[in-house]
Design an enzyme around this catalytic site. Structure first.
Site, mmCIF file in Angstrom:
data_model
loop_
_atom_site.group_PDB
_atom_site.id
_atom_site.type_symbol
_atom_site.label_atom_id
_atom_site.label_comp_id
_atom_site.label_asym_id
_atom_site.label_seq_id
_atom_site.Cartn_x
_atom_site.Cartn_y
_atom_site.Cartn_z
ATOM 1 N N THR A 382 0.904 -1.139 0.000
ATOM 2 C CA THR A 382 0.000 0.000 0.000
ATOM 3 C C THR A 382 0.944 1.189 0.000
ATOM 4 O O THR A 382 2.157 1.018 0.034
ATOM 5 C CB THR A 382 -0.935 -0.017 1.245
ATOM 6 O OG1 THR A 382 -1.838 -1.117 1.125
ATOM 7 C CG2 THR A 382 -1.764 1.233 1.405
ATOM 8 N N THR A 400 -4.050 2.147 -2.267
ATOM 9 C CA THR A 400 -3.642 0.744 -2.333
ATOM 10 C C THR A 400 -4.182 0.023 -3.569
ATOM 11 O O THR A 400 -5.190 0.434 -4.146
ATOM 12 C CB THR A 400 -4.126 -0.009 -1.065
ATOM 13 O OG1 THR A 400 -3.592 -1.324 -1.055
ATOM 14 C CG2 THR A 400 -5.639 -0.071 -1.014
ATOM 15 N N VAL A 401 -3.471 -1.024 -3.946
ATOM 16 C CA VAL A 401 -4.004 -2.052 -4.846
ATOM 17 C C VAL A 401 -4.036 -3.392 -4.114
ATOM 18 O O VAL A 401 -4.229 -4.428 -4.723
ATOM 19 C CB VAL A 401 -3.190 -2.171 -6.153
ATOM 20 C CG1 VAL A 401 -3.447 -0.977 -7.064
ATOM 21 C CG2 VAL A 401 -1.698 -2.336 -5.870
ATOM 22 N N GLU A 421 -8.474 -6.425 -4.223
ATOM 23 C CA GLU A 421 -9.116 -6.097 -2.950
ATOM 24 C C GLU A 421 -10.238 -7.052 -2.552
ATOM 25 O O GLU A 421 -10.716 -6.994 -1.415
ATOM 26 C CB GLU A 421 -9.675 -4.668 -2.999
ATOM 27 C CG GLU A 421 -8.630 -3.597 -3.135
ATOM 28 C CD GLU A 421 -7.755 -3.433 -1.906
ATOM 29 O OE1 GLU A 421 -7.998 -4.145 -0.916
ATOM 30 O OE2 GLU A 421 -6.838 -2.605 -1.944
#
Length: 571
Positions: A382, A400-401, A421
């Site tokens: 992140t 984030t990813v 996610e």
């Protein structure tokens, strides 16, 4: 068991008279409001990449404010730090608007597509399928970052969106030299990147990891950002980009529709505010779990004078407060648009009183006495950046990813690396996700629902100083930010706060994860005799902090010294 029942009875007794003793939208006291009427006259930015920090200052030099700079930093990180964040993911932002002395929270968290089916994330034996939840198109939620950047620029920025996105577009077109973290991430995920043609083409040119010093260009993402700059939300969530995203996801086995994209909205929510020993902490509400946990921990600790304790007993109390907050995190929290949460209870000082009474003075509380479960070691992917501008506007954004390089799936023709996610949902109730966090039905996947997050972007206002703070780190985000806040309260400057050594407990597994060297031998021995078990772990976040000393009217910015690639800068 009898002891656990006695504690539960004690908590019930404390709660009977409670009726919203803590309000998430408490106003800043008048003494703070007067002090914040100052303006620093100069700006500070701390981010995980020097190119992103400089992009922020470039936009400030064009006449932009902290919110325009935030768009520039976030979009540039999408180009230069895709292992941690990007326009294929989402973010959460805690912001202070100086002109109106107002605090806002922007929720640009990803959401589940309408066709989400929990069965897609299960193995035949009913255990979580980590491949479908972490790799490829099924692992991706509908991205929120583009909508969030448009929202911030439209409602709080001074410049056109195109001006704030210009540095990222230029960097993508002209190229940059990837840093060692990005090259290492590509090496780590090489096999997964090879599964998807567009991913391999982007990250493995000529079939191999780029070499240090190579110039790397990203023309597809540059074009996607140009459409966003020209058309705003519709440049990503409809039209050319949306069609390419849907086609790419579905051709690889996902289940997105154009309606999923068109229905996404960034949302403003009321931030959580908690007072701790004369400091006001403004932090993230659900669907972040971070702000609730931080507030709960600080409420518990407010009943102790930590400054008068030896190191071992102070750490003991901090661990026990963490343990109890993560226990409640697992049971209650989720997307507020889908789940009714007992926030008045969780944030109440009366509830904290009861939890405090359950802490033994010289002995660890086994998590099994609070509730049985299991977990894993938390991860670290992140990014966070902090900004204070010359007028006193403040931005704390955690983006984030999810896991390293997200889903590793790039949508053909867009340059967009999608997040993974979906693993942040409780795909199997009371089974840990990749970060070891447990969840209940409150965080189960549903169409259009936003998954719970640990992101905890925060602003801390003290009698004389103000801090903008946050960090990546999976579930350790919560405790890293907490410990950073406590280090700031103890008088640390930006560099000391960012460098502060860290430890973490998240209820399960029932171990204290520690940064090597965080405790001396005597403290470790004392805590061991209290019943704690320790586990070394690396890495420990990438905290980025800006502090405003309102007495001297000077800013101080620092990027975490654990990584060499960030830049905290004041000018």
């Amino acid at each position: 068991m009898k002891l656990a029942l006695r504690w539960q009875a004690l908590l019930i007794g404390f709660l009977l008279g409670t009726s919203g003793a803590f309000a998430a939208d408490n106003p800043i006291p008048s003494n703070h409001a007067v002090q914040l009427a100052q303006r620093p006259g100069h700006a500070g930015i701390a981010s995980a990449n020097a190119l992103a920090t400089e992009a922020g200052f470039e936009v400030l030099a064009k006449g932009g404010n902290a919110f325009d700079a935030a768009v520039a930093v976030a979009s540039t990180l999408s180009i230069v730090e895709p292992e941690s964040s990007g326009i294929g993911g989402g973010f959460m932002a805690t912001m202070h608007i100086a002109a109106s002395n107002r605090d806002v929270f922007v929720d640009a968290r990803e959401m589940a597509p309408a066709a989400v089916d929990a069965k897609d994330y299960l193995n035949p034996d009913g255990t979580p399928n980590r491949d479908t939840s972490l790799k490829g198109p099924l692992s991706a939620g509908i991205p929120g970052e583009p909508a969030g950047l448009v929202w911030i620029a439209k409602h709080y920025g001074k410049l056109p969106l195109s001006a704030s996105l210009a540095p990222a577009i230029r960097t993508a077109r002209d190229g940059f030299k990837p840093d060692s973290r990005l090259l290492g991430s590509i090496q780590e995920e090489q096999k997964n990147l090879m599964r998807w043609p567009a991913s391999a083409a982007k990250y493995l040119p000529d079939g191999k990891v780029p070499a240090a010093g190579d110039i790397w260009r990203d023309p597809d993402q540059a074009h996607t950002l140009e459409l966003l700059a020209q058309y705003g939300d519709s440049g990503f969530y409809s039209g050319e980009t949306a069609q390419k995203l849907v086609d790419a996801v579905n051709s690889a086995g996902g289940h997105w529709t154009l309606k999923d994209l068109a229905s996404y909205r960034a949302k403003e929510r009321t931030p959580i505010v908690v007072d701790y020993r004369g400091y006001k902490i403004i932090t993230a509400p659900p669907p972040s779990s971070g702000g609730v946990a931080i507030a709960q921990i600080l409420n518990i600790l407010s009943g102790f004078d930590l400054s008068q304790m030896d190191k071992a007993h102070r750490v003991h109390l901090e661990i026990e407060a963490m343990r109890r907050a993560f226990r409640d995190h697992n049971d209650y929290l989720g997307d507020p648009d889908f789940v009714k949460m007992p926030l008045d209870m969780l944030l109440s000082p009366y509830y904290a009183d009861g939890l405090r009474q359950s802490i033994l003075p010289d002995k660890a509380t086994p998590s099994s006495m609070l509730a049985p479960s299991s977990g894993q070691d938390p991860g670290m992917h992140t990014t966070h950046f902090s900004i204070i501008d010359a007028d006193g506007n403040m931005v704390a954004i955690t983006s984030t990813v999810n896991y390293v390089l997200g889903s590793t799936f790039v949508a053909q023709g867009t340059g967009v690396l999608l997040n993974d996610e979906m693993d942040d949902f409780a795909l199997v109730p009371n089974k840990p996700n990749v970060y070891g966090l447990l969840g209940s039905k409150a965080n189960a996947p549903e169409p259009g629902k936003r998954m719970l997050s640990s992101m905890s972007p925060s602003i801390v206002i003290g009698p004389d100083r103000t801090a903008v703070i946050g960090s990546p780190g999976g579930s350790t985000i919560i405790t890293q930010v907490l410990e950073g806040i406590l280090a700031f309260v103890d008088g640390g400057d930006a560099h000391q706060v960012a460098a502060h050594k860290r430890f973490h407990h998240q209820f399960m597994p029932d171990v204290v994860m520690v940064e090597p060297g965080v405790f001396d031998a005597a403290t470790t021995d004392a805590l061991t005799r209290m019943g704690y078990t320790f586990k070394d772990r690396e890495p420990w976040g990438f905290m980025n902090v800006v502090i405003w000393d309102r007495r001297s009217n000077k800013l101080d910015a620092a990027s975490d010294p654990r990584r060499a690639d960030g830049l905290g800068k004041v000018q």
